[in-house]
Scaffold this active site. Structure first.
Site, PDB file in Angstrom:
ATOM      1  N   ARG A  42       8.777  43.651  46.338  1.00  0.00           N
ATOM      2  CA  ARG A  42       9.865  42.691  46.598  1.00  0.00           C
ATOM      3  C   ARG A  42       9.807  41.553  45.590  1.00  0.00           C
ATOM      4  O   ARG A  42      10.824  41.065  45.112  1.00  0.00           O
ATOM      5  CB  ARG A  42       9.785  42.150  48.040  1.00  0.00           C
ATOM      6  CG  ARG A  42      10.689  40.942  48.269  1.00  0.00           C
ATOM      7  CD  ARG A  42      11.086  40.693  49.721  1.00  0.00           C
ATOM      8  NE  ARG A  42      10.008  40.850  50.659  1.00  0.00           N
ATOM      9  CZ  ARG A  42       9.014  39.957  50.867  1.00  0.00           C
ATOM     10  NH1 ARG A  42       8.988  38.833  50.187  1.00  0.00           N
ATOM     11  NH2 ARG A  42       8.059  40.195  51.734  1.00  0.00           N
ATOM     12  N   TYR A  80      37.275  36.667  43.749  1.00  0.00           N
ATOM     13  CA  TYR A  80      36.939  37.900  44.462  1.00  0.00           C
ATOM     14  C   TYR A  80      36.840  37.595  45.972  1.00  0.00           C
ATOM     15  O   TYR A  80      36.208  36.603  46.364  1.00  0.00           O
ATOM     16  CB  TYR A  80      35.602  38.428  43.927  1.00  0.00           C
ATOM     17  CG  TYR A  80      35.119  39.662  44.624  1.00  0.00           C
ATOM     18  CD1 TYR A  80      35.755  40.880  44.422  1.00  0.00           C
ATOM     19  CD2 TYR A  80      34.037  39.620  45.499  1.00  0.00           C
ATOM     20  CE1 TYR A  80      35.315  42.022  45.076  1.00  0.00           C
ATOM     21  CE2 TYR A  80      33.596  40.753  46.153  1.00  0.00           C
ATOM     22  CZ  TYR A  80      34.246  41.956  45.937  1.00  0.00           C
ATOM     23  OH  TYR A  80      33.810  43.079  46.585  1.00  0.00           O
ATOM     24  N   ASP A 103      31.594  34.243  37.298  1.00  0.00           N
ATOM     25  CA  ASP A 103      31.516  35.652  37.688  1.00  0.00           C
ATOM     26  C   ASP A 103      32.166  36.444  36.551  1.00  0.00           C
ATOM     27  O   ASP A 103      33.382  36.429  36.381  1.00  0.00           O
ATOM     28  CB  ASP A 103      32.249  35.858  39.018  1.00  0.00           C
ATOM     29  CG  ASP A 103      32.163  37.297  39.508  1.00  0.00           C
ATOM     30  OD1 ASP A 103      31.942  38.204  38.685  1.00  0.00           O
ATOM     31  OD2 ASP A 103      32.343  37.514  40.725  1.00  0.00           O
ATOM     32  N   LYS A 119      30.012  47.527  38.793  1.00  0.00           N
ATOM     33  CA  LYS A 119      31.240  47.738  38.051  1.00  0.00           C
ATOM     34  C   LYS A 119      30.917  48.187  36.621  1.00  0.00           C
ATOM     35  O   LYS A 119      30.346  49.241  36.442  1.00  0.00           O
ATOM     36  CB  LYS A 119      32.093  46.466  38.113  1.00  0.00           C
ATOM     37  CG  LYS A 119      32.180  45.827  39.515  1.00  0.00           C
ATOM     38  CD  LYS A 119      32.908  46.662  40.534  1.00  0.00           C
ATOM     39  CE  LYS A 119      32.742  46.177  41.974  1.00  0.00           C
ATOM     40  NZ  LYS A 119      33.006  44.776  42.228  1.00  0.00           N
TER      41      LYS A 119
HETATM   42  C1  LIG Z   1      32.677  43.791  43.208  1.00  0.00           C
HETATM   43  C2  LIG Z   1      32.675  42.369  42.846  1.00  0.00           C
HETATM   44  C3  LIG Z   1      31.762  41.467  43.414  1.00  0.00           C
HETATM   45  C4  LIG Z   1      30.778  41.875  44.494  1.00  0.00           C
HETATM   46  O1  LIG Z   1      29.853  42.788  44.039  1.00  0.00           O
HETATM   47  P1  LIG Z   1      29.175  43.939  44.968  1.00  0.00           P
HETATM   48  O2  LIG Z   1      28.311  44.662  44.009  1.00  0.00           O
HETATM   49  O3  LIG Z   1      30.286  44.762  45.540  1.00  0.00           O
HETATM   50  O4  LIG Z   1      28.419  43.231  46.040  1.00  0.00           O
HETATM   51  C5  LIG Z   1      31.788  40.153  42.983  1.00  0.00           C
HETATM   52  N1  LIG Z   1      32.682  39.735  42.065  1.00  0.00           N
HETATM   53  C6  LIG Z   1      33.588  40.563  41.516  1.00  0.00           C
HETATM   54  C7  LIG Z   1      34.543  40.031  40.500  1.00  0.00           C
HETATM   55  C8  LIG Z   1      33.616  41.894  41.879  1.00  0.00           C
HETATM   56  O5  LIG Z   1      34.535  42.713  41.332  1.00  0.00           O
END
Ligand SMILES: *Cc1c(COP(=O)(O)O)cnc(C)c1O
Length: 382
Positions: free
Chosen positions: A49, A102, A174, A199
């Site tokens: 962890r 998001y 982000d 992504k």
């Molecule tokens: C998918 C996404 C998230 C969250 O990520 P997860 O891996 O699904 O927890 C945060 N910000 C953006 C812009 C996203 O597309």
């Protein structure tokens, strides 16, 4: 510093010739690590962890891709966000954030953090004056996304980060939609970069993961401490998958962008669409900013169909190569209907205010052959 593609393939994974010489970082499943003497773990690791060799390899890779001193890998993008927010914020603090973030980010702000006495001010981050005005409330964090989901709005990261630092706020970006190949917020003055590695960085729709990149030592130590305290860590196998995906990020992003440009141009000339939102189109209101801030315009776009819901339904049903699914950033092309899928949890009033109507369709353009993507669209629209 080596160029991006070389770092994507090699950073963090140099073969260890003193041991087996693995070219690819092994998947270290061990949850605990032995020591020779009581005071100190032999290899510097004690428990998975807290730290794991496969995760460390991924973290070195991720830091390198964003030009950061430090990176931390998480079990999801949301785990990364939650850990960062719990590390930075305290009761009474404020966050100034974009008004079309998001949905999961807004959910954690509104349902989890409000309970602990944190307040939020949402602002259209395309408007620098409005952002500066909001910053007068002296937030602890300015939270940005660029481009945003699903309307592809950009914000001027450099100017906002500068204004935020003047009031003592840290700027968090982000960067999921752009990926580190297209945009590096730290080089524009941001303090922390967030990624959902689910992504583009993972890139193959086969793993859920997240990451934080930053260069400030003190902030890094605090977030690292909290990641271990909270336990928001990815498994070694997940780390391997993200590491593996990241090796082709530069190639994929080029193809995503080239294909998306072609799809955007095709849709913008089609009579069934009234508008196409893509920062690579000259009529995008922030085309100039996209050119300055991003290497290429990326693989995401959205478009408005004239016939509303009945027309959208017919179109989505007839597509074959584009799969109707949430998420984005994988090698395969996906199509999404924000009003009923990714953005269904927003109130209809909020969707309306943001401009997310029933006719809006979002595309995550994959790396297939563009000819086949265009033919699929043509067929479904015919
Ligand atoms: C998918 C996404 C998230 C969250 O990520 P997860 O891996 O699904 O927890 C945060 N910000 C953006 C812009 C996203 O597309």
């Amino acid at each position: 510093m080596m160029k991006f593609g070389t770092r994507a393939v090699h950073a963090g994974e140099e073969p260890d010739l003193s041991k087996s010489g693995d070219v690819v970082s092994p998947i270290h499943l061990s949850s605990t690590f032995a020591r020779r003497i009581v005071e100190k773990p032999t290899g510097g690791l004690e428990y998975s962890r807290t730290g794991n060799p496969t995760r460390l390899a991924l973290e070195r890779r991720l830091a390198s891709l964003e030009g950061a001193k430090h990176a931390l890998a998480f079990s999801s993008g949301m785990a990364a966000e939650a850990t960062l927010l719990l590390s930075v914020l305290k009761k009474g603090d404020r966050v100034v954030a974009g008004d079309d973030l998001y949905g999961g980010t807004v959910r954690i702000f509104e349902t989890t953090l409000r309970k602990f006495g944190v307040s939020f001010t949402y602002v259209d981050t395309r408007n620098l004056e409005a952002v500066k005005h909001a910053l007068e409330r002296r937030p602890a964090i300015a939270w940005l996304e660029s481009p945003t989901n699903p309307l592809m709005h950009l914000c001027d990261i450099r100017s906002i980060a500068k204004a935020a630092s003047r009031v003592g706020a840290i700027t968090v970006v982000d960067n999921t939609f752009a990926s580190p190949f297209l945009q590096n917020p730290l080089s524009l003055g941001a303090d922390v970069v967030v990624h959902s590695t689910t992504k583009y960085i993972g890139g193959h729709s086969d793993v859920v993961g997240g990451a934080l990149m930053m260069s400030d030592d003190e902030l890094f130590q605090s977030v690292k401490f909290n990641q271990n305290a909270i336990g928001a860590v990815p498994s070694p196998f997940d780390c391997f998958l993200v590491l593996r995906g990241s090796k082709t990020l530069h190639l994929r992003m080029q193809r995503h962008s080239e294909n998306a440009q072609k799809v955007a141009e095709f849709l913008s000339h089609h009579r069934k669409f009234s508008a196409v939102h893509y920062p690579g189109l000259k009529d995008h209101p922030q085309f100039g900013l996209a050119k300055r801030q991003m290497k290429m315009p990326g693989g995401m776009l959205s478009a408005e169909m004239k016939g509303g819901m009945p027309e959208v339904r017919r179109f989505l049903k007839e597509l074959n190569v584009f799969a109707l699914a949430e998420s984005l950033g994988g090698v395969e092309s996906l199509v999404d209907h924000p009003a009923t899928m990714t953005h269904a949890s927003l109130s209809s009033e909020r969707r309306k205010r943001l401009g997310i109507g029933d006719g809006l369709v979002r595309f995550s353009v994959g790396i297939e052959d563009a000819e086949d993507l265009i033919a699929d669209l043509k067929g479904a629209l015919g």
